[in-house]
Design an enzyme around this catalytic site. Structure first.
Site, short mmCIF file in Angstrom:
data_model
loop_
_atom_site.label_atom_id
_atom_site.label_comp_id
_atom_site.label_asym_id
_atom_site.label_seq_id
_atom_site.Cartn_x
_atom_site.Cartn_y
_atom_site.Cartn_z
N HIS A 98 6.15 21.16 81.90
CA HIS A 98 6.72 20.99 83.25
C HIS A 98 8.21 20.71 83.17
O HIS A 98 8.73 20.31 82.12
CB HIS A 98 6.03 19.82 83.97
CG HIS A 98 6.28 18.48 83.33
ND1 HIS A 98 5.66 18.09 82.16
CD2 HIS A 98 7.10 17.46 83.69
CE1 HIS A 98 6.08 16.88 81.83
NE2 HIS A 98 6.95 16.47 82.72
N ASP A 100 10.76 18.12 85.48
CA ASP A 100 10.44 16.94 86.27
C ASP A 100 10.53 17.19 87.77
O ASP A 100 11.50 17.74 88.27
CB ASP A 100 11.36 15.78 85.87
CG ASP A 100 10.97 15.26 84.50
OD1 ASP A 100 9.78 15.35 84.14
OD2 ASP A 100 11.87 14.80 83.77
N HIS A 243 9.27 20.54 79.35
CA HIS A 243 8.86 19.68 78.24
C HIS A 243 7.39 19.30 78.38
O HIS A 243 6.81 19.41 79.46
CB HIS A 243 9.74 18.44 78.14
CG HIS A 243 9.73 17.58 79.38
ND1 HIS A 243 10.45 17.91 80.51
CD2 HIS A 243 9.09 16.43 79.67
CE1 HIS A 243 10.26 16.99 81.43
NE2 HIS A 243 9.42 16.08 80.96
N ARG A 258 12.13 5.36 81.44
CA ARG A 258 12.87 6.60 81.70
C ARG A 258 13.66 6.51 83.00
O ARG A 258 13.31 5.77 83.92
CB ARG A 258 11.96 7.83 81.69
CG ARG A 258 10.73 7.77 82.51
CD ARG A 258 10.21 9.17 82.77
NE ARG A 258 11.14 9.89 83.61
CZ ARG A 258 11.24 11.21 83.68
NH1 ARG A 258 10.44 11.96 82.97
NH2 ARG A 258 12.10 11.79 84.48
C1 SIN Z 1 7.92 12.96 80.67
O1 SIN Z 1 8.96 12.56 81.16
O2 SIN Z 1 7.37 13.96 81.09
C2 SIN Z 1 7.32 12.19 79.49
C3 SIN Z 1 7.86 12.69 78.20
C4 SIN Z 1 7.33 11.86 77.06
O3 SIN Z 1 6.65 10.85 77.27
O4 SIN Z 1 7.58 12.24 75.92
#
Ligand code: SIN
Length: 287
Positions: A98, A100, A243, A258
């Protein structure tokens, strides 16, 4: 002096020679921004960062927003989302390819993740370049995708599970091929987790083309894989990458925080060619 080492010829670079907890010199800030535009995802290891320091660093790249789908935020800093998987987890955050919050009318430009608790082994994250995926399409396929739009819906990732985020349903039509405002490069904007359909096509055509595009984008030749170490930071551009977090460490714990940088409406790479549909974006409340 910053040292920037590419992870692959396609995307990803590790940067050493900077402490993100300290005020950044103008040249260092410019070099990091440039590295992000060139490599699309960049990494910094061994960063001793408090939550406030991480936020202060992140704010230099744009206004931060509260992550609408994160189930947990820091008690005092709502723009800091907590990412955690442990022995109670049934669906790890970020699993599945995906970009974000792609169903927002203005999807986030940049995301940053700081991981401070890791399993003994595993818990890597993979990124894929949607620039390279677009560039690698044949000319007839480019001609087709250049004319299309795609709907993204934020409930698709829940796959029937109880929605734990803000409760807001987002359903938005974006161009299938976007132009990055800083690099002017073309990128595909469809992902397995949130894209629902291509409205100009029949359902069967849309399913077939999207299945092809997901498999195309997710090829190893467009990817890099980051093996985290304690206190590493990743920073990526959601307009030209996708990612997926690898949840291969159950029941061990992986935790971090994050940040998400507020985005903008996405611009079609070939605006004169896209035939927008009359489907209106729908925003509704659950329950
Ligand atoms: C995400 O922001 O999608 C999570 C990425 C991760 O936990 O490595």
């Amino acid at each position: 002096m910053l040292k920037i080492t590419p992870l692959t010829p396609t995307l990803g670079a590790e940067i050493v020679g900077i402490e993100l907890s300290r005020p950044m010199a103008t040249e260092a800030f410019a070099a990091i921004k440039h590295a992000l535009l060139e490599h699309q995802v960049i990494f910094f290891r061994d960063q001793a960062l408090g939550n406030e320091q991480f936020v202060t660093w992140g704010e230099q790249f744009g206004a931060l927003m509260k992550h609408p789908a994160a189930s947990k935020h820091h008690a005092d800093i709502d723009k800091l989302a907590v990412v955690r998987a442990d022995e109670t987890t049934r669906n790890a955050f970020g699993e599945g390819w995906h970009s974000d919050q792609s169903a927002l009318p203005e999807p986030p430009t940049i995301s940053m993740l700081y991981i401070n608790t890791l399993p003994d082994v595993g818990g890597d994250t993979l990124w894929s370049s949607t620039y390279r995926a677009y560039d690698a399409l044949s000319t007839p396929m480019k001609r087709l995708v250049n004319t299309l739009s795609v709907f993204h819906n934020n409930l698709k990732p829940n796959r029937g599970y109880v929605f734990t985020g803000s409760g807001r349903v987002m359903h938005h039509e974006h161009p299938l091929v976007i132009r990055h405002p800083d690099t002017q490069r073309c990128a595909l904007f469809a992902n397995r987790l949130a894209t629902t359909h291509i409205p100009q096509l029949s359902w069967a055509e849309s399913e077939a083309l999207l299945a092809f595009l997901y498999a195309h984008i997710e090829q190893p030749r467009f990817q890099c894989r980051f093996r985290w170490s304690k206190n590493a930071v990743a920073m990526w551009d959601n307009r030209c990458t996708q990612h997926t977090a690898v949840w291969d460490y159950f029941p061990q714990v992986r935790e971090g925080v994050r940040l998400t940088v507020q985005g903008h409406a996405l611009v079609a790479a070939f605006p004169d060619q896209v035939e927008w549909t009359n489907e209106r974006p729908v925003a509704a409340r659950l329950g």
